[in-house]
Design an enzyme around this catalytic site. Structure first.
Site, mmCIF file in Angstrom:
data_model
loop_
_atom_site.group_PDB
_atom_site.id
_atom_site.type_symbol
_atom_site.label_atom_id
_atom_site.label_comp_id
_atom_site.label_asym_id
_atom_site.label_seq_id
_atom_site.Cartn_x
_atom_site.Cartn_y
_atom_site.Cartn_z
ATOM 1 N N LYS A 9 39.208 3.827 119.705
ATOM 2 C CA LYS A 9 38.137 3.290 118.396
ATOM 3 C C LYS A 9 38.942 3.268 117.291
ATOM 4 O O LYS A 9 39.623 2.425 116.944
ATOM 5 C CB LYS A 9 37.023 4.180 118.647
ATOM 6 C CG LYS A 9 36.159 3.889 119.882
ATOM 7 C CD LYS A 9 34.870 4.125 119.613
ATOM 8 C CE LYS A 9 33.815 3.557 120.623
ATOM 9 N NZ LYS A 9 33.548 4.455 121.791
ATOM 10 N N PHE A 13 30.164 9.799 128.261
ATOM 11 C CA PHE A 13 30.718 8.310 128.328
ATOM 12 C C PHE A 13 32.010 8.299 127.996
ATOM 13 O O PHE A 13 32.605 9.009 127.112
ATOM 14 C CB PHE A 13 29.723 7.466 126.910
ATOM 15 C CG PHE A 13 30.428 6.113 127.088
ATOM 16 C CD1 PHE A 13 29.868 5.005 128.091
ATOM 17 C CD2 PHE A 13 31.274 5.754 126.147
ATOM 18 C CE1 PHE A 13 30.280 3.955 127.868
ATOM 19 C CE2 PHE A 13 31.690 4.450 126.072
ATOM 20 C CZ PHE A 13 31.142 3.479 127.065
ATOM 21 N N ASP A 52 37.934 14.057 125.388
ATOM 22 C CA ASP A 52 37.628 12.604 125.001
ATOM 23 C C ASP A 52 37.429 12.669 123.453
ATOM 24 O O ASP A 52 36.007 12.856 123.277
ATOM 25 C CB ASP A 52 36.703 11.942 126.019
ATOM 26 C CG ASP A 52 36.324 10.537 125.487
ATOM 27 O OD1 ASP A 52 36.833 10.204 124.514
ATOM 28 O OD2 ASP A 52 35.817 9.862 126.434
HETATM 29 C C1 PLP Z 1 33.864 4.204 123.264
HETATM 30 C C2 PLP Z 1 34.211 5.382 123.983
HETATM 31 C C3 PLP Z 1 35.009 5.191 125.384
HETATM 32 C C4 PLP Z 1 35.422 3.984 125.820
HETATM 33 O O1 PLP Z 1 36.450 3.143 124.788
HETATM 34 P P1 PLP Z 1 36.435 1.764 125.200
HETATM 35 O O2 PLP Z 1 37.480 1.336 124.101
HETATM 36 O O3 PLP Z 1 35.350 0.902 125.051
HETATM 37 O O4 PLP Z 1 37.334 1.408 126.580
HETATM 38 C C5 PLP Z 1 35.483 6.459 125.969
HETATM 39 N N1 PLP Z 1 34.848 7.690 125.409
HETATM 40 C C6 PLP Z 1 34.178 7.545 124.456
HETATM 41 C C7 PLP Z 1 33.744 9.144 123.753
HETATM 42 C C8 PLP Z 1 33.775 6.687 123.545
HETATM 43 O O5 PLP Z 1 32.988 6.607 122.423
#
Ligand code: PLP
Length: 405
Positions: free
Chosen positions: A245, A131, A216
């Site tokens: 986040k 994700f 990420d």
């Molecule tokens: C939440 C999340 C995102 C996306 O972040 P947003 O601020 O909602 O765009 C991307 N990668 C990971 C691993 C996440 O947990």
């Protein structure tokens, strides 16, 4: 109990209570009911709701300077870049407003890097179940089942391999590959922890093939697993890291960090109106200054161990948990039956906020300063909810929970 507020696009089923106030691990609705929050805005409130450090930094900054323009210097942006680089070993920072934006930027950077240094290579290898956000590009980069059917045609250039599978990664890296993009632990997929040596081996493979490793760490970073970056626990230094986040302690900010070599953007290649604004950066500076204080991560680890030990006991006693996965203060519980949404709803009605990432998987992400008694309370509530889930599964009846307060 779910409601669809008028004038809002219906993208989530909102439980009816209107949330009006938060403090630390607790959230309060308009009737004054308290909820023990073990999601914290999806790991956003790293220091809990309205942490004084962040609130004070915001209010001081709000009275000084909100947004000069990204084209002019501002002090919090430079301070935040320095702190992040010094604490991660990376060289250059770029700031935006969300995680998806950070991953978009990292992907664009990797493609440019491929054009400059790898003969036009543009493919980015990502992982099934991964994700990375919900922009058009990140919808394509993510490996969430069904997402490719939402708004086709999808952006090409992403190749997906099973998470945790080194052989598949080895086979996928080719001359068109410019980068590998992955989460050190897949969060939204239900807290999937790869084999122990996976990250180090992916680092070795990417280095050997001369492609970038982009991590990420939007969910795993900012202290969530007991270190500023989760990759630091594995002794891995990626070429590019994305953060979001928890970074702003509750306010929107995203960051891309890169090595000197990977940071190949030239003037005008990228940018954004609000990126690096002093308000968001001041909040992130306050967050980082707090979590990098001596002993902070040790306490996160200790609280994580306490939570994990309680969850392991629950696993042994309840008979409804199939698997327990996680690190630090990020935990997923896979249930034997697809009752996660019912359990999460039961918990909410009892005044405990956890979420179901899948029909059979619950996730817990408390604030990093969660107390021992809050952990005990969560374990108690969860135990009750799981025994109700067991009943539910066996007899098809719902048992009304008692409220926390
Ligand atoms: C939440 C999340 C995102 C996306 O972040 P947003 O601020 O909602 O765009 C991307 N990668 C990971 C691993 C996440 O947990």
């Amino acid at each position: 109990m779910n409601t669809a507020p008028p004038y809002l696009m219906h993208l989530n089923d909102h439980p009816a209570p209107l949330m009006v106030r938060g403090a630390g691990s607790w959230l309060y609705d308009e009737t004054g009911r308290a909820y023990l929050d073990f999601i914290q805005g999806w790991a956003v409130n790293a220091l809990g709701h309205c942490p004084p450090e962040v609130v004070n930094a915001l209010s001081a900054q709000a009275q000084q300077l909100l947004t000069p323009s990204p084209a002019l210097r501002n002090q919090p942006r430079e301070e935040l870049a320095r702190l992040l680089c010094e604490h991660t070993g990376l060289d250059k920072a770029y700031f935006c407003n969300s995680g998806a934006e950070a991953n978009d930027c990292a992907t664009k950077l990797a493609r440019k890097w491929g054009r400059l240094h790898r003969d036009g290579a543009y493919e980015v290898i990502t992982t099934l179940g991964g994700f990375h956000g919900r922009t058009l590009a990140m919808t394509a980069a993510s490996g969430k089942p069904g997402w490719d059917a939402i708004a086709p045609p999808n952006l090409p250039g992403f190749v997906k391999v099973p998470f945790g599978d080194l052989a598949a990664m080895y086979d996928a890296i080719g001359e068109r590959t410019c980068a590998v993009l992955l989460e050190p632990i897949q969060g939204e997929a239900g807290v999937i922890v790869p084999p122990r040596d996976y990250l180090r081996e992916v680092r070795r493979l990417t280095r050997q093939h001369g492609v970038l490793l982009v991590l990420d760490e939007i969910q795993t970073g900012c202290g969530r697993t007991g270190s500023l970056l989760h990759s630091q626990l594995h002794g891995v230094l990626p070429d590019v890291v994305t953060l979001g986040k928890g970074l702003g302690g509750g306010v929107p900010i995203g960051a891309v960090l890169a090595t000197e070599h990977a940071a190949c953007f030239a003037l005008g290649d990228h940018g954004g109106t609000f990126g690096g604004n002093p308000l968001a950066c001041a909040a992130a500076v306050a967050l980082l200054s707090t979590i990098t204080q001596p002993g902070f991560f040790e306490t996160v680890m200790a609280r994580g161990e306490l939570l994990a030990a309680g969850l392991r006991k629950l696993e042994a006693d309840s008979g409804v948990i199939a698997e327990l996965r996680g690190a630090g203060l990020l935990w997923g519980l896979k249930l034997k039956q697809p009752l996660a949404r019912q359990v999460a709803t039961h918990c909410f009605e009892a005044g405990l906020i956890i979420n179901a990432t899948r029909d059979d998987t619950l996730r817990l992400m408390p604030q990093l300063r969660v107390t021992e008694s809050e952990i005990e309370l969560v374990l108690k509530r969860l135990k009750e909810a799981l025994s109700c889930a067991g009943l539910l599964a066996r007899r098809g009846i719902a048992v009304r929970p008692a409220r926390l307060h």
